[in-house]
Design a protein around this motif. Sequence first.
Motif, mmCIF file in Angstrom:
data_model
loop_
_atom_site.group_PDB
_atom_site.id
_atom_site.type_symbol
_atom_site.label_atom_id
_atom_site.label_comp_id
_atom_site.label_asym_id
_atom_site.label_seq_id
_atom_site.Cartn_x
_atom_site.Cartn_y
_atom_site.Cartn_z
ATOM 1 N N GLY A 51 -0.045 3.276 -3.544
ATOM 2 C CA GLY A 51 1.111 3.008 -2.694
ATOM 3 C C GLY A 51 1.875 1.791 -3.175
ATOM 4 N N ASN A 74 4.194 4.925 4.264
ATOM 5 C CA ASN A 74 2.830 5.068 3.779
ATOM 6 C C ASN A 74 1.859 4.261 4.617
ATOM 7 O OD1 ASN A 74 1.494 5.588 0.654
ATOM 8 N ND2 ASN A 74 3.257 6.672 1.424
ATOM 9 N N ASP A 134 -1.598 4.894 6.415
ATOM 10 C CA ASP A 134 -2.801 4.152 6.047
ATOM 11 C C ASP A 134 -3.493 3.582 7.267
ATOM 12 O OD1 ASP A 134 -1.378 2.727 3.005
ATOM 13 O OD2 ASP A 134 -2.153 4.708 3.515
ATOM 14 N N LYS A 175 0.590 9.760 2.862
ATOM 15 C CA LYS A 175 0.535 9.708 1.405
ATOM 16 C C LYS A 175 1.141 10.948 0.789
ATOM 17 C CE LYS A 175 -1.398 6.839 -0.425
ATOM 18 N NZ LYS A 175 -0.810 5.542 -0.751
#
Lengths: 162, 102, 656
Positions: C147, C174, C178, C234
Amino acid sequence: MERALFVIFALTAIVAALNVLLRRHPLHSALALLVVLGALTGLYVLLGAYFLAMIQVVIYAGAILVLFLFVIMLLNIRAEEARLERRPFFRWLAVPFALLLGAEIFYLVRTFEENPVPSGTSVGVTEAIGRELFTTYLLPFEVTSILILIAILGAVVLARRG
Amino acid sequence: MTTIPISWYLAVAAVLFTIGAVTVFVKRNAIVMLLGIELMLNAANLTAVTFSSYFRELAGQILVFFVMVVAAAEAAVGLAIIVLLFRHRETLNVDEAQLLKL
Amino acid sequence: MLKALVLSPLIAAGIIGIFGRRWSERLIAVIGCGSVGLSMLLAFRVFGELWSRPPEQRVIWEPFFSWIASGPLRVDWGFHLDALSGVYVLFVTFVGFWIHVFAVGYMRGDSGYARFFAYMNLFMFMMLVLVLADNFLVMFVGWEGVGLCSYLLIGHYFDRAYAASAAKKAFIVNRIGDFGFALGLILIFATFGTLRFSEVMGAIVARFPEPEALGEIGLLTTIALLLFVGATGKSAQIPLHVWLPDAMAGPTPVSALIHAATMVTAGVYMVARCSELYVRSLTALFVIAVIGGVTALLAATIGLAQWNIKKVLAYSTISQLGYMFLACGAGAFSAAIFHVVTHAFFKALLFLGAGSVIVALHHEEDMRRMGGLKRVMPLTYGTMLCGWLAIAGLPPFAGFFSKDEILWRTWTSPVLPEPWGRLLWAIGWATTILTAVYMTRLIVLTFEGEERFARHAEGHALVPRESPPVMAIPLLVLAVLSVGGGWMGISEAYTGGRIANGFEQFVRPALARAPVHLDPSAIAVEEPDHGMELGLAAATALAVLATLIWARRFYQRDPLRPAPRLLENKYYVDEIYEALFVRPLVRGSTVLLWKVFDVALIDGAVNGVASAVAACAAVLRRLQTGLVRSYLVMILIGALIVLGYFVFIGSRLPVR
């Protein structure tokens, strides 16, 4: 007899001290201090400190105070002008301060009971002091001699012209 | 034989000390302030001698001896400073010496 | 050997990063591509090693070093190669190598040449860490690392505000994913006390013989869904897909490598790695399948209406990723991985071809200003045709086999409830048709028809020319694989059950079997319906062919036909997010956090302390009169007080 002497000397000292405070001309103050020193000498004798009494006369009165007088006369100091004190605050502060100080000290003094000493056997005989000075207090003795040396040097350097 | 209570001597010393302190307070002349300091020193000396005499301790008088020596040194240096001050300012009024003011 | 494989790009990244500024482009290129090439060779070697072993022993484990040992938490770095990560390592390094070579030509003359290759190599390192990790936490390190590199590379042209914002957007979206991933991690650790894959999966198999039924939100379902949130971010699935189209602001090789072939497939990898977990949660599988299917369809519709060539490919990627997740949700993990591999080939090809076109037209990306390029760039055209047919799913190209495998598995899925298997098959089928349409549109607009591109750019005449060999060779290599890469996973139906699906056989042992049953022998051994499979495949292939022909004619007639506004504006998702989340957050930050906390409270406290000190100082300054007498007074009064203390209080203190 003793008491009479004591009273004479004590009163002299106190009156002279007041003169130191109240006189306007510095010369008069210095001379008044001289009288105080003399009275104190008497008191020392009464207490049996003969050596110290002599030292007081010779050194304190005879040297230190004479130095004061020299400086006063050298600088040609006039009497204090009786102009307005710009900061009367201090004058007014003096009285309560004195009272407080006095009160504290007298409070302390009251704790001591009568503890008279026969004035015949005195402690401050020259021989005794001499012995102490050169045995137990030898180091401070030598150190103070150096101290005086330094003071001399300091005074000379400070007061030099240019 | 009449003897003098210790507290009398101490009282005298106390009075002398107070007067000396007030002198320092009140006077503007630098020399007179020094005189007041000397007065205080003497009062202390008297106290020391008194105690030394009454409790039969020689240490008090030795102390006074040294105090005198130091007082002499201090007076010498102090007067030197005053002379210096006088030379620069033509006055002995301590109020004039205000250079330390912020 | 695994260590060397992983560390080679890292070392190169470090070297290029430190010294690259003073080096020539050629040196940087050699080191940058060389390190990946080395990884690729090592990957082949290690894969060969794996291949030579019998299926039960296809695991290589190389411990590296002990990382965290804090109380109950023990995490070590170790590299774990099995069939799944072996496949990934192979195609990641292979495709990565060719993209690096392409980038040597693409980035020529760019002022950030060294920086680019340093970050690309760093990315390769992170991706390999992700794939080869033997525990969740190290995988997370790689996860975050890719990332980060994505951010750095999208923002390569950092002097352009759009690129910088796109990089930020990618990173932040992202991050949201996460967060879910991290929560899942924590839950895993709390439940199983370990983070190592083998231990966690073993514990799951031992302690949870029965799967959690649909609708039951148990422990496994929660973990599975949390981890999937991370995968959503992702791999750009709905609702966290918004960053991928904007990520096209980065250089095209970046788009090819990160946003087509490797990083975005990390989510699929993770799901496959945790397949034991997922097969035991029917709810999670259902959610994954539905999201995958819906994403695939919607992204395809949006791709239909985009004018920027890279954006079409971006939405195509999102759509194909949806396919992969659909497969996972249907329990067909090996099919998903198969599609990952074939997709890597043809999507990277398509992106690199687009890059070739972009460079030839001096960085023009709008298809409305292209056209007729097949005459001047025949090689690019030819390879793009291969990619086009591959992604559309026409046999015998690669995409056909993988897509059909997914569709068939969805149709016959044992874990999806009726009639969702068939319904999702229909969605997938519709997406296939749409894929054919928009890809044809792309080809027609870019290469066919009249030439619409500008004749002048930046002062001199613009004559598009074919790309130099350093860019052309990667195109050729990937084209070959797009054509022939599908045969390795050909379903056994085509041979009447005689030759098994090679790819699947290889990968299967590393993945879980769905469905999960208490008594394995109770699973009814179904006779695989080859006939149905072939029938559906044939029908799909014919439909695709027809669509391709129709679409070609349709777009040739009027290339600049306007697209539906709704689709062109991506269903206004970005605008909705802006209104729902971004604006209130910014408003809240400005009003509350900034004005109240920062300015009033913190600044107030700091300045207040300063003012207080100044005030005290002002007061205390009065003490410094410079007057000797007042100093004397202070001394004497002080002495008085001290004396007073000793007189009145000190004398009462007990004497020691």
